[in-house]
Design a protein around this motif. Sequence first.
Motif, PDB file in Angstrom:
ATOM      1  N   UNK A   1       0.838  -1.194   0.000  1.00 39.95           N
ATOM      2  CA  UNK A   1       0.000   0.000   0.000  1.00 39.95           C
ATOM      3  C   UNK A   1       0.869   1.239   0.000  1.00 39.95           C
ATOM      4  N   UNK A   2       1.577   1.450   1.090  1.00 38.05           N
ATOM      5  CA  UNK A   2       2.534   2.543   1.191  1.00 38.05           C
ATOM      6  C   UNK A   2       3.824   2.206   0.442  1.00 38.05           C
ATOM      7  N   UNK A   3       4.575   3.243   0.095  1.00 44.92           N
ATOM      8  CA  UNK A   3       5.919   3.038  -0.438  1.00 44.92           C
ATOM      9  C   UNK A   3       6.896   2.697   0.684  1.00 44.92           C
ATOM     10  N   UNK A   4       6.614   3.220   1.877  1.00 41.19           N
ATOM     11  CA  UNK A   4       7.496   2.932   3.010  1.00 41.19           C
ATOM     12  C   UNK A   4       8.735   3.790   3.053  1.00 41.19           C
ATOM     13  N   UNK A   5       8.734   4.915   2.314  1.00 42.07           N
ATOM     14  CA  UNK A   5       9.910   5.787   2.278  1.00 42.07           C
ATOM     15  C   UNK A   5       9.476   7.244   2.421  1.00 42.07           C
ATOM     16  N   UNK A   6      10.181   7.965   3.300  1.00 37.49           N
ATOM     17  CA  UNK A   6       9.982   9.401   3.465  1.00 37.49           C
ATOM     18  C   UNK A   6      11.274  10.111   3.091  1.00 37.49           C
ATOM     19  N   UNK A   7      11.143  11.270   2.456  1.00 40.14           N
ATOM     20  CA  UNK A   7      12.314  12.085   2.134  1.00 40.14           C
ATOM     21  C   UNK A   7      12.281  13.349   2.974  1.00 40.14           C
TER      22      UNK A   7
ATOM     23  N   UNK B   1      13.182   5.012   6.174  1.00 37.40           N
ATOM     24  CA  UNK B   1      11.973   4.188   6.163  1.00 37.40           C
ATOM     25  C   UNK B   1      10.840   4.885   6.907  1.00 37.40           C
ATOM     26  N   UNK B   2       9.653   4.717   6.426  1.00 41.66           N
ATOM     27  CA  UNK B   2       8.484   5.278   7.102  1.00 41.66           C
ATOM     28  C   UNK B   2       8.270   4.593   8.445  1.00 41.66           C
ATOM     29  N   UNK B   3       7.671   5.308   9.374  1.00 39.01           N
ATOM     30  CA  UNK B   3       7.325   4.748  10.685  1.00 39.01           C
ATOM     31  C   UNK B   3       6.000   4.005  10.553  1.00 39.01           C
ATOM     32  N   UNK B   4       6.006   2.672  10.648  1.00 40.40           N
ATOM     33  CA  UNK B   4       4.756   1.918  10.459  1.00 40.40           C
ATOM     34  C   UNK B   4       3.709   2.216  11.524  1.00 40.40           C
TER      35      UNK B   4
ATOM     36  N   UNK C   1       8.059   7.606  -3.136  1.00 44.33           N
ATOM     37  CA  UNK C   1       7.989   8.259  -1.829  1.00 44.33           C
ATOM     38  C   UNK C   1       6.541   8.435  -1.374  1.00 44.33           C
ATOM     39  N   UNK C   2       6.327   8.237  -0.073  1.00 44.08           N
ATOM     40  CA  UNK C   2       5.026   8.533   0.525  1.00 44.08           C
ATOM     41  C   UNK C   2       4.921  10.004   0.896  1.00 44.08           C
TER      42      UNK C   2
END
Length: 643
Positions: free
Chosen positions: A9-15, A28-31, A132-133
């Motif tokens: 669902x999510x990309x799992x990556x934040x910039x 990595x995104x915070x789940x 990117x999310x």
Amino acid sequence: MPEPKKPTGFRGRWAWVDLASRTVRVEPADPGYGRDYVGGRGLQARLLADHLEKTGPLEDPLSPQNRIVVGSAALNDTAVPTAGRGSCSFVGTMARSPVPAAWVPGHKPVYGLVTHSSSGGLFPNMLKRAGFDQLIIDGRADRPVRLEVVDGELRIVDAEDGLFETAQGRRVPRKASEITDFLASRIKGGSTLTVGPAGWNLVDFACLTADYHRNFGRGGAGAIFGSKNLVAVTAYGKDPVAYDDAEAFKRFGQEIDKLVRASVDDPNRTASFRPTTGTTWWLDRAFNGRYLGVKGGYLPWHNFDEGAFDPADYDRVSTDAFLAISGKHSVCNKCRHIFCTRSAKVETGPYAGAGVRPEFETIALWINCCILDRDAIFHLNDLCNELGVDTMTFGSVMAGAMELSEKGFLSGFGSRLRFGDAAEMVQALKDIAYAANGLGRLLGHHSDRVIAEVAASAPSTALADIVYCTTTAYGGLGYAGISPKAFPGMFTAYGTSNRGRGDHTYAWTIQAEEGGLKDARDLAAYVAEGQAGKALVDSLGLCDFFTADITAEPFLSLYRALTGIAYTPGSLKECGRRIYALERRMNNLQGRDRTYDSFVPAKLKVPLSHGAHQGRAVDETFYNSVLDAYYDAWGWSNTGSVV
């Protein structure tokens, strides 16, 4: 050790983008954040709160310390109908009143409110395809820059000279379409989100424009980009969405699709109007009760003085009038069935051109300026897209300015604005966007600064009259296209919206009030529930016009098949309440409490003199009783503070 499970669902990556140091950090995104705050608006609220909790109140939203977050949600770019809405969040520039204001009883400074803006088109989905999310943008570049987000990489690059022109002696970005075309030649197939001249000139209600005519509007996102020396973000990628259970998602998605299609096919539901009229069916409903309405009489006129006017005049700007210039559908990426946006074309005359049909709220707020020239409204809408100006707040600002001008208060600023004068309104729009003269620079500010500057050149006895003309006083965002006098529940929604007084998107009560909802506690509960529900819709990346129940089956199973996150009806609703309360808590930090919520512009206390709602006005006593019940419904203190 087994490899970590790939995000679904999510990309799992934040910039994390620091413009001041020109550095990019990808993490990595915070789940846990994704579970508790869903995505989109909710996740961005959490990221803003993390920032403000460290820095304390942000007293100047145009400072480098303001954070702006652009991103998407798990459902974006899937086959779910309307799953194409992106999110942009920041502390806004329009809804603020930072210095003492004698015209507000018990004034308390409000430094800008946590603002979320939603936009469709292609850009949100393309950003997700690019890997990117969320883009979390901090600081201010020392020279104009833009961002390239391509195939999992993000670069900060210097903005080319070709993106700029000189206008009114100032170097400003070109029109949105020119920037979009320029960057399309650099990144083939990409989608661009851009500032306009208005944002570069720090107009407090400047927006961001994507894909030529899609906007992150309301609140001042364009001014935030301008304050950061950030011209544009261009995204391109091909990375498809990953699913926790692709077969189950497909199965539940087909069920959802059937539900949405059934609502569009049902002539007794308002969704059935959208493929033809888009949002413009509300014009007729508000004026005369067509399209499943009751009696109309609540379409604003003459700076909110009235909700009705001559039917012969209305015919010139009615639903049918805008249908007459409508063309093919021009819908958001991944839209299915709803199809609310259509192209439009004016064939001849001074406002000839091609573009998109304006939305209801835009048209209604320009009718509130007594503009009865349909073609001029079309042209103004196109200009706002090009120059990066929010159409709704511009309408509210213009209505107030026209009244101020007719009463002589703007003579020192060279104003020739008058109600009904479309040509002068077009000129004022350009003057504001380009900060071309004293009037343009004045009207580009938030309203309490406008009041102070106008009052400084007027007799002291004139202050009350100046404020009377300005319904956006005390940090107002600008009321929407439903008369604030007609429905007490809608006025409560206007008064308590997290992104500023006058916003209509966080709760909508019209059908319920037309159906008889009127008790204070019932109205309060309805508004609070609507606000929590809208927080979820925005956090899921869905359009307001998505018709399936997001807190019931099959939607919950569909979301689990996409992300692996199992919500119950109760736990997902609690997420909506958590998101809205978090935004409110940040707004408390920014100075908002009951003083702001309870403010009623003097003009709105004067009853409508004719029409179906004749005699209606905002009853302050009743409104405060609704506020009491509203705070109780949220579990907040009686002063409007989250506890």
